[in-house]
Design a protein around this motif. Structure first.
Motif, PDB file in Angstrom:
ATOM      1  N   LYS A 172      -4.497  -3.924  -2.408  1.00 24.69           N
ATOM      2  CA  LYS A 172      -4.650  -3.668  -3.837  1.00 24.69           C
ATOM      3  C   LYS A 172      -5.215  -2.261  -4.047  1.00 24.69           C
ATOM      4  CE  LYS A 172      -5.128  -8.342  -5.710  1.00 24.69           C
ATOM      5  NZ  LYS A 172      -5.965  -9.251  -6.532  1.00 24.69           N
ATOM      6  N   THR A 173      -4.550  -1.503  -4.915  1.00 23.08           N
ATOM      7  CA  THR A 173      -4.940  -0.109  -5.161  1.00 23.08           C
ATOM      8  C   THR A 173      -4.968   0.170  -6.667  1.00 23.08           C
ATOM      9  OG1 THR A 173      -2.625   0.566  -4.894  1.00 23.08           O
ATOM     10  CG2 THR A 173      -4.061   0.749  -2.954  1.00 23.08           C
ATOM     11  N   CYS A 182       0.030  -2.065  -2.661  1.00 22.32           N
ATOM     12  CA  CYS A 182       0.874  -1.420  -1.654  1.00 22.32           C
ATOM     13  C   CYS A 182       1.025  -2.359  -0.462  1.00 22.32           C
ATOM     14  CB  CYS A 182       0.248  -0.108  -1.186  1.00 22.32           C
ATOM     15  SG  CYS A 182      -0.069   1.081  -2.513  1.00 22.32           S
ATOM     16  N   LEU A 183       1.936  -2.030   0.438  1.00 21.32           N
ATOM     17  CA  LEU A 183       2.154  -2.825   1.646  1.00 21.32           C
ATOM     18  C   LEU A 183       1.987  -1.932   2.868  1.00 21.32           C
ATOM     19  CD1 LEU A 183       5.280  -4.862   0.482  1.00 21.32           C
ATOM     20  CD2 LEU A 183       2.987  -5.771   0.857  1.00 21.32           C
ATOM     21  N   TYR A 184       1.174  -2.394   3.812  1.00 19.34           N
ATOM     22  CA  TYR A 184       0.890  -1.607   5.013  1.00 19.34           C
ATOM     23  C   TYR A 184       1.288  -2.398   6.246  1.00 19.34           C
ATOM     24  CZ  TYR A 184      -1.888   0.878   8.570  1.00 19.34           C
ATOM     25  OH  TYR A 184      -2.295   1.559   9.691  1.00 19.34           O
ATOM     26  N   ASP A 195       3.786   3.363  -6.567  1.00 17.65           N
ATOM     27  CA  ASP A 195       3.463   4.535  -7.378  1.00 17.65           C
ATOM     28  C   ASP A 195       2.014   4.967  -7.173  1.00 17.65           C
ATOM     29  OD1 ASP A 195       6.009   4.294  -8.297  1.00 17.65           O
ATOM     30  OD2 ASP A 195       5.494   4.031 -10.409  1.00 17.65           O
ATOM     31  N   HIS A 196       1.389   4.454  -6.129  1.00 14.87           N
ATOM     32  CA  HIS A 196       0.010   4.856  -5.843  1.00 14.87           C
ATOM     33  C   HIS A 196      -0.041   6.269  -5.263  1.00 14.87           C
ATOM     34  CE1 HIS A 196      -4.149   4.724  -4.899  1.00 14.87           C
ATOM     35  NE2 HIS A 196      -3.992   4.605  -3.592  1.00 14.87           N
ATOM     36  N   VAL A 197       0.842   6.554  -4.302  1.00 14.45           N
ATOM     37  CA  VAL A 197       0.926   7.889  -3.712  1.00 14.45           C
ATOM     38  C   VAL A 197       2.392   8.300  -3.702  1.00 14.45           C
ATOM     39  CG1 VAL A 197       0.357   9.366  -1.757  1.00 14.45           C
ATOM     40  CG2 VAL A 197      -1.034   7.326  -2.199  1.00 14.45           C
ATOM     41  N   SER A 221      -9.210   4.104  -5.071  1.00 13.43           N
ATOM     42  CA  SER A 221      -8.096   3.510  -4.320  1.00 13.43           C
ATOM     43  C   SER A 221      -7.464   4.510  -3.361  1.00 13.43           C
ATOM     44  CB  SER A 221      -7.039   2.965  -5.287  1.00 13.43           C
ATOM     45  OG  SER A 221      -7.542   1.864  -6.026  1.00 13.43           O
ATOM     46  N   LEU A 222      -7.456   5.788  -3.724  1.00 10.09           N
ATOM     47  CA  LEU A 222      -6.992   6.810  -2.781  1.00 10.09           C
ATOM     48  C   LEU A 222      -7.890   6.843  -1.550  1.00 10.09           C
ATOM     49  CD1 LEU A 222      -6.037   9.844  -5.090  1.00 10.09           C
ATOM     50  CD2 LEU A 222      -4.477   8.276  -3.917  1.00 10.09           C
ATOM     51  N   ASP A 223      -9.193   6.756  -1.773  1.00  9.43           N
ATOM     52  CA  ASP A 223     -10.132   6.724  -0.643  1.00  9.43           C
ATOM     53  C   ASP A 223      -9.921   5.478   0.222  1.00  9.43           C
ATOM     54  OD1 ASP A 223     -11.314   9.115  -1.392  1.00  9.43           O
ATOM     55  OD2 ASP A 223     -12.916   8.146  -2.537  1.00  9.43           O
TER      56      ASP A 223
END
Length: 332
Positions: A172-173, A182-184, A195-197, A221-223
């Motif tokens: 979650k971001t 996002c999915l990692y 659309d987070h990065v 969330s970027l951190d």
């Protein structure tokens, strides 16, 4: 009808489909397909015929059986979620977060847009333009409407989904929306960044009645994902890229510069509202003058200016003053 499609195999059994977004500055969305015994579609495109025809044609070319396919929606925006009703089947699972669920499913649809309009009006958006702005907003025009026949599954932070030979961890971001995820895939070092990065454009960070300080959430969330071990970033728009940390550093610098720009557009004596500040900001858009901006673009610009102003209030560099039920900003 003939469809011009772009299908790219980017990894073992992972495909990127470029779905067009006509008359939209974003130009297209990347829909990803993980092909396996049970397949997964990540994001769909808008609920409009151009998106539907392109995506269905591409899925047919990939020999995807929709009755053996689930759908993962990274966040509420219509360009990512609009086609869930056209792609899902009674055998499908549709995944998204509980935070974004009411907007993806259109729960209390008219109430939602009324609250959005009242919030925008409170922060300076012209009253006589509100109705037109909402009617031309792509999130209003091209969102999913109806009842899903499929099963809905709300995903949680750190939850793992298994498709193909991938272990996809949900991250979650919040920032771009309250419920964006996002999915990692740590084993393959893949990061579906939604659309987070984004690499070629900066994600829109918009304040709205349901998200009062999105820029603070976004920077946090970027951190959160900064130290992920990633070889390939698969974004929601534009091109795939490979250096996650470098791009995050660029995005953080962009917002630092944006905050300084906004701070310089308010002063200690004369209150300005978010709409006025937005009209004075620099925007990377083809229109030279604020008056030429389409009304939907003015809506996005106003919301992004407001996000930066509210962040400045949070860090005590600005304050809100209320005059005639409207909120204005002063530098502290």
């Amino acid at each position: 009808m003939r469809c011009k499609i772009s299908i790219e195999c980017i990894f073992d059994n992972i495909y990127k489909i470029e779905v067009p977004l006509p008359q939209n500055p974003l130009k297209s969305i990347n829909s990803y397909v993980i092909k396996g015994e049970r397949s997964l579609i990540i994001d769909t495109g808008m609920n409009r015929i151009e998106c539907e025809q392109t995506l269905k044609y591409a899925l047919a070319k990939l020999d995807i059986d929709l009755e053996k396919t689930d759908i993962f929606i990274t966040h509420m925006h219509a360009d990512h979620s609009g086609l869930i009703g056209k792609l899902s089947t009674p055998q499908s699972i549709v995944y998204f977060t509980k935070e974004d669920a009411p907007y993806i499913l259109g729960t209390n649809w008219e109430k939602f847009w009324l609250e959005e309009a009242n919030y925008a009006k409170k922060f300076g958006f012209p009253i006589d333009s509100l109705s037109n702005a909402i009617k031309k907003h792509p999130g209003y025009k091209y969102a999913f409407r109806g009842n899903l026949l499929s099963k809905i599954s709300y995903v949680e932070d750190q939850q793992v989904l298994n498709y193909g030979n991938l272990e996809l961890k949900c991250i979650k971001t919040p920032g771009h929306t309250k419920g964006i995820v996002c999915l990692y895939e740590a084993n393959k070092k893949l990061f579906f960044s939604s659309d987070h990065v984004l690499e070629d454009i900066t994600p829109n960070i918009s304040a709205a009645y349901e998200n009062k300080n999105p820029l603070k959430e976004y920077l946090e969330s970027l951190d959160k994902v900064y130290n992920f071990d990633v070889d390939m970033v698969l974004p929601g728009h534009r091109r795939i890229f490979y250096n996650l940390q470098k791009r995050i550093d660029e995005l953080k610098k962009h917002h630092e510069e944006r905050l300084n720009e906004v701070l310089n557009l308010i002063d200690t004596k004369t209150p300005n509202d978010a709409y006025k500040v937005a009209s004075l900001m620099h925007w990377d858009i083809k229109y030279k003058n604020w008056e030429d901006f389409p009304i939907a673009q003015k809506w996005f610009a106003h919301s992004e200016a407001l996000a930066h102003l509210l962040y400045l209030v949070d860090i005590k560099k600005a304050k809100i003053v209320i005059q005639n039920d409207r909120n204005y900003f002063l530098k502290t």
